[in-house]
Scaffold this active site. Structure first.
Site, PDB file in Angstrom:
ATOM      1  CE1 TYR A  31       1.294  -0.134   4.545  1.00 26.56           C
ATOM      2  CE2 TYR A  31       0.159   2.040   4.258  1.00 26.56           C
ATOM      3  CZ  TYR A  31       0.879   0.856   5.047  1.00 26.56           C
ATOM      4  OH  TYR A  31       1.619   1.386   6.074  1.00 26.56           O
ATOM      5  CE  LYS A 145       3.401   3.563   3.211  1.00 19.75           C
ATOM      6  NZ  LYS A 145       3.463   3.229   4.684  1.00 19.75           N
ATOM      7  CD  GLU A 177      10.404   1.967   9.987  1.00 23.49           C
ATOM      8  OE1 GLU A 177      10.216   2.730   9.517  1.00 23.49           O
ATOM      9  OE2 GLU A 177      10.102   0.614   9.873  1.00 23.49           O
ATOM     10  CG  LEU A 201       8.663   2.426   4.485  1.00 23.47           C
ATOM     11  CD1 LEU A 201       8.191   1.387   3.648  1.00 23.47           C
ATOM     12  CD2 LEU A 201       7.254   3.172   5.017  1.00 23.47           C
TER      13      LEU A 201
HETATM   14  N1  DCS Z   1       7.887   3.932   8.654  1.00 25.03           N
HETATM   15  C1  DCS Z   1       6.648   3.316   8.776  1.00 25.03           C
HETATM   16  C2  DCS Z   1       6.516   1.760   9.398  1.00 25.03           C
HETATM   17  C3  DCS Z   1       5.413   3.633   8.175  1.00 25.03           C
HETATM   18  O1  DCS Z   1       4.443   2.845   8.123  1.00 25.03           O
HETATM   19  C4  DCS Z   1       5.681   4.968   7.569  1.00 25.03           C
HETATM   20  C5  DCS Z   1       4.552   5.780   6.882  1.00 25.03           C
HETATM   21  C6  DCS Z   1       6.859   5.768   7.583  1.00 25.03           C
HETATM   22  C7  DCS Z   1       7.976   5.012   8.201  1.00 25.03           C
HETATM   23  C8  DCS Z   1       7.075   7.217   7.278  1.00 25.03           C
HETATM   24  O2  DCS Z   1       6.926   7.013   5.668  1.00 25.03           O
HETATM   25  P1  DCS Z   1       6.429   8.267   4.769  1.00 25.03           P
HETATM   26  O3  DCS Z   1       7.272   9.525   5.070  1.00 25.03           O
HETATM   27  O4  DCS Z   1       6.774   7.717   3.386  1.00 25.03           O
HETATM   28  O5  DCS Z   1       4.858   8.367   4.974  1.00 25.03           O
HETATM   29  N2  DCS Z   1       3.184   5.173   7.206  1.00 25.03           N
HETATM   30  C9  DCS Z   1       1.773   5.695   6.533  1.00 25.03           C
HETATM   31  C10 DCS Z   1       0.875   4.820   7.066  1.00 25.03           C
HETATM   32  O6  DCS Z   1       0.737   3.683   7.272  1.00 25.03           O
HETATM   33  N3  DCS Z   1      -0.017   5.803   7.333  1.00 25.03           N
HETATM   34  O7  DCS Z   1       0.424   6.937   7.302  1.00 25.03           O
HETATM   35  C11 DCS Z   1       1.747   6.977   6.492  1.00 25.03           C
END
Ligand code: DCS
Length: 286
Positions: A31, A145, A177, A201
């Site tokens: 996703y 992701k 993270e 990620l």
């Molecule tokens: N790490 C994880 C595990 C994440 O799920 C996300 C974003 C990030 C880092 C940050 O990545 P981005 O800067 O590309 O957003 N998670 C998305 C989610 O599941 N909901 O909102 C953002």
């Protein structure tokens, strides 16, 4: 709200998903979440690139071309008149009788799109938030992701139960993270964050913020940092599509430095805000 599912737009309340879709029996899919500011996508291409990479890494053939996907995403924004919010899209390996191997013969992957109106977290960004720490129990391909978010869900729930904004996950002593964000710390003016490998990620916001550091003369080191380094950092902040640059003022109930938002986080918030302006203005002019 209109959602896209089974190859068509439909009202959210009448949308249905096949009981044998591999998304909900195996979490077998990927996703993305893209931020929308003033009706315009932010860092759109970065998200699309990562979406294609995630699909490639788990061997899913996307059911639409990049151009077609883009058209659908624009249609989602238009249909639901999203102003400040997010668009969520996922692809699963498709519908097939529940057996672990990839369906043979191959079936068409399922694409789903939803949107959400969500204001920017301005108040939290202004004041800063609290965080807890927890063991990172996830698999070893956190760079994908994937729809499998159980480890992330468990970590986030721990934060909620502790009254904290987010969890800082760590593998043994090494901070990886957040549960839905990346995490960074500042020591003596240098920004540190975990290298973009299989354990995190590689956030689109993470990459943008690191680029903004460089543009603003802030030194960056992508290296493993320990929990105790985070606990004695000058500043800590999360980055992410929904959290932007979110300062952390306490970890496990103990203040980070003097417990107020630090200058580097403030500078990056300002740079990020300007970047939103520039990117969304450029798109509007096209
Ligand atoms: N790490 C994880 C595990 C994440 O799920 C996300 C974003 C990030 C880092 C940050 O990545 P981005 O800067 O590309 O957003 N998670 C998305 C989610 O599941 N909901 O909102 C953002």
């Amino acid at each position: 709200m209109d959602v896209y599912v089974n190859g068509q737009w439909t009202d959210r309340d009448s949308a249905t998903v096949d009981i044998e879709d591999r998304a909900h029996v195996f979490g077998d899919g990927i996703y993305e979440v893209i931020r929308v500011y003033g009706g315009v996508f932010y860092e759109r291409d970065g998200h699309l690139d990562r979406f294609e990479r995630s699909a490639r890494e788990i061997g899913i053939k996307l059911p639409v071309t990049r151009e077609e996907l883009l058209q659908l995403l624009h249609e989602g924004i238009r249909r639901n008149a999203v102003h400040d919010g997010t668009i969520y899209f996922q692809v699963s390996r498709g519908v097939a009788a529940r057996k672990h191997p990839f369906p043979d013969p191959e079936v068409k992957a399922s694409l789903m799109i939803t949107t959400k109106e969500a204001p920017r977290p301005v108040e939290a960004m202004e004041k800063g938030v609290s965080a807890i720490t927890c063991e990172d129990i996830r698999w070893l391909r956190c760079d994908i992701k994937s729809l499998n978010l159980l480890g992330n869900v468990m970590a986030n729930q721990k934060a909620v139960e502790a009254g904290a904004f987010e969890a800082i996950q760590h593998r043994a002593e090494v901070v990886t993270e957040g549960s839905h964000s990346n995490v960074m710390m500042v020591k003596d003016g240098t920004v540190y964050t975990h290298p973009a490998n299989n354990l995190i990620l590689n956030g689109i916001t993470r990459m943008r913020v690191l680029a903004l550091c460089k543009e603003n003369g802030i030194e960056v080191q992508e290296r493993e940092c320990t929990l105790s380094e985070y606990e004695s950092a000058d500043e800590v902040f999360f980055t992410g599509t929904t959290v932007e640059v979110m300062p952390v003022i306490s970890i496990n109930g103990t203040s980070v430095s003097n417990g107020t938002v630090g200058p580097v986080a403030r500078q990056l918030q300002k740079a990020f805000e300007e970047d939103i302006e520039v990117q969304t203005k450029e798109v509007k002019l096209l």
